[in-house]
Design an enzyme around this catalytic site. Structure first.
Site, PDB file in Angstrom:
ATOM      1  CB  SER A  24      -0.943   0.005   1.204  1.00  0.00           C
ATOM      2  OG  SER A  24      -0.212  -0.168   2.400  1.00  0.00           O
ATOM      3  N   GLY A  61      -1.740  -4.383   0.968  1.00  0.00           N
ATOM      4  CA  GLY A  61      -1.844  -5.548   1.829  1.00  0.00           C
ATOM      5  C   GLY A  61      -0.874  -6.662   1.494  1.00  0.00           C
ATOM      6  CG  ASN A  90       1.143  -5.194   4.539  1.00  0.00           C
ATOM      7  OD1 ASN A  90       0.524  -4.494   5.331  1.00  0.00           O
ATOM      8  ND2 ASN A  90       1.227  -4.896   3.256  1.00  0.00           N
ATOM      9  CG  ASP A 174      -4.308   4.352   8.031  1.00  0.00           C
ATOM     10  OD1 ASP A 174      -3.450   5.260   8.098  1.00  0.00           O
ATOM     11  OD2 ASP A 174      -4.447   3.619   7.034  1.00  0.00           O
ATOM     12  CG  HIS A 177      -1.928   3.327   4.559  1.00  0.00           C
ATOM     13  ND1 HIS A 177      -2.833   2.700   5.391  1.00  0.00           N
ATOM     14  CD2 HIS A 177      -1.304   2.361   3.847  1.00  0.00           C
ATOM     15  CE1 HIS A 177      -2.765   1.390   5.185  1.00  0.00           C
ATOM     16  NE2 HIS A 177      -1.847   1.158   4.254  1.00  0.00           N
TER      17      HIS A 177
END
Length: 199
Positions: A24, A61, A90, A174, A177
């Site tokens: 991402s 992801g 991740n 979040d 990001h």
């Protein structure tokens, strides 16, 4: 067989291709299309009159295992001159073993080199709540793989984004990001290492 040298010559005449295999952080997650660092890279190449094209094969992801599985088909399809590997974050978020992450990155770098591409590895760090020892070992594995596989290295993709006093302003809600405003900084981190790999 006579067509093979012609095909190779035709490929050599084409601008070199930069393949970005990431998660991402490179897939424009949560930001407008065309504002991510990979899109900005293509714009910079054009502005600086560097004859190279960029293919963004990043998947939000994705893990190093996912990238390793996807890479062979990408190498065949695009025949890149440079492969930028931006994966590993991740793996850490899911608590996967550092040994597995390192093995996957090593395999990806080796496959890219075997296909005739130069490799640039984008390093990542994890937040302090993962523990100091884990954080140190995770950060160090990128440098180890880069050294062992003769790859170029961006030590920390989010330098100037995640490690500044006003970092919260450069992240989406979040807190994982980066925002569109952070993307030029990320490109500035990648560019010096990438530029030397291009003709």
């Amino acid at each position: 067989m006579a067509g093979l040298p012609l095909a190779a010559a035709a490929r050599a005449a084409e601008p070199p291709l930069v393949l970005v295999v990431g998660d991402s952080m490179s897939a424009e997650y949560g930001i407008p299309r065309g504002t991510g660092w990979v899109a900005l890279l293509q714009q910079k190449l054009a502005a600086d009159k560097v004859a190279a094209t960029v293919v963004n094969a990043s998947v939000s992801g994705d893990t190093t295992a996912g990238g390793r599985a996807r890479l062979p088909a990408l190498l065949r399809a695009h025949q890149p001159a440079v492969v930028v590997i931006e994966l590993g974050g991740n793996d850490a978020l899911r608590g996967l073993s550092l040994e597995m992450t390192a093995a996957n990155l090593t395999a990806m770098a080796g496959a890219a080199r075997q296909a005739g591409a130069k490799v640039l590895l984008a390093g990542m760090q994890v937040p302090p709540n993962y523990g100091a020892d884990y954080g140190r070992r995770f950060e160090a594995l990128f440098g180890t793989v880069a050294r062992d596989e003769n790859a170029a290295l961006v030590p920390f993709l989010l330098k100037g984004v995640a490690d500044v006093p006003d970092a919260a302003e450069l992240f989406q809600t979040d807190r994982i990001h980066p925002t569109a405003a952070a993307q030029p900084i990320i490109l500035d981190n990648v560019w010096p290492a990438l530029r030397v790999l291009l003709p």
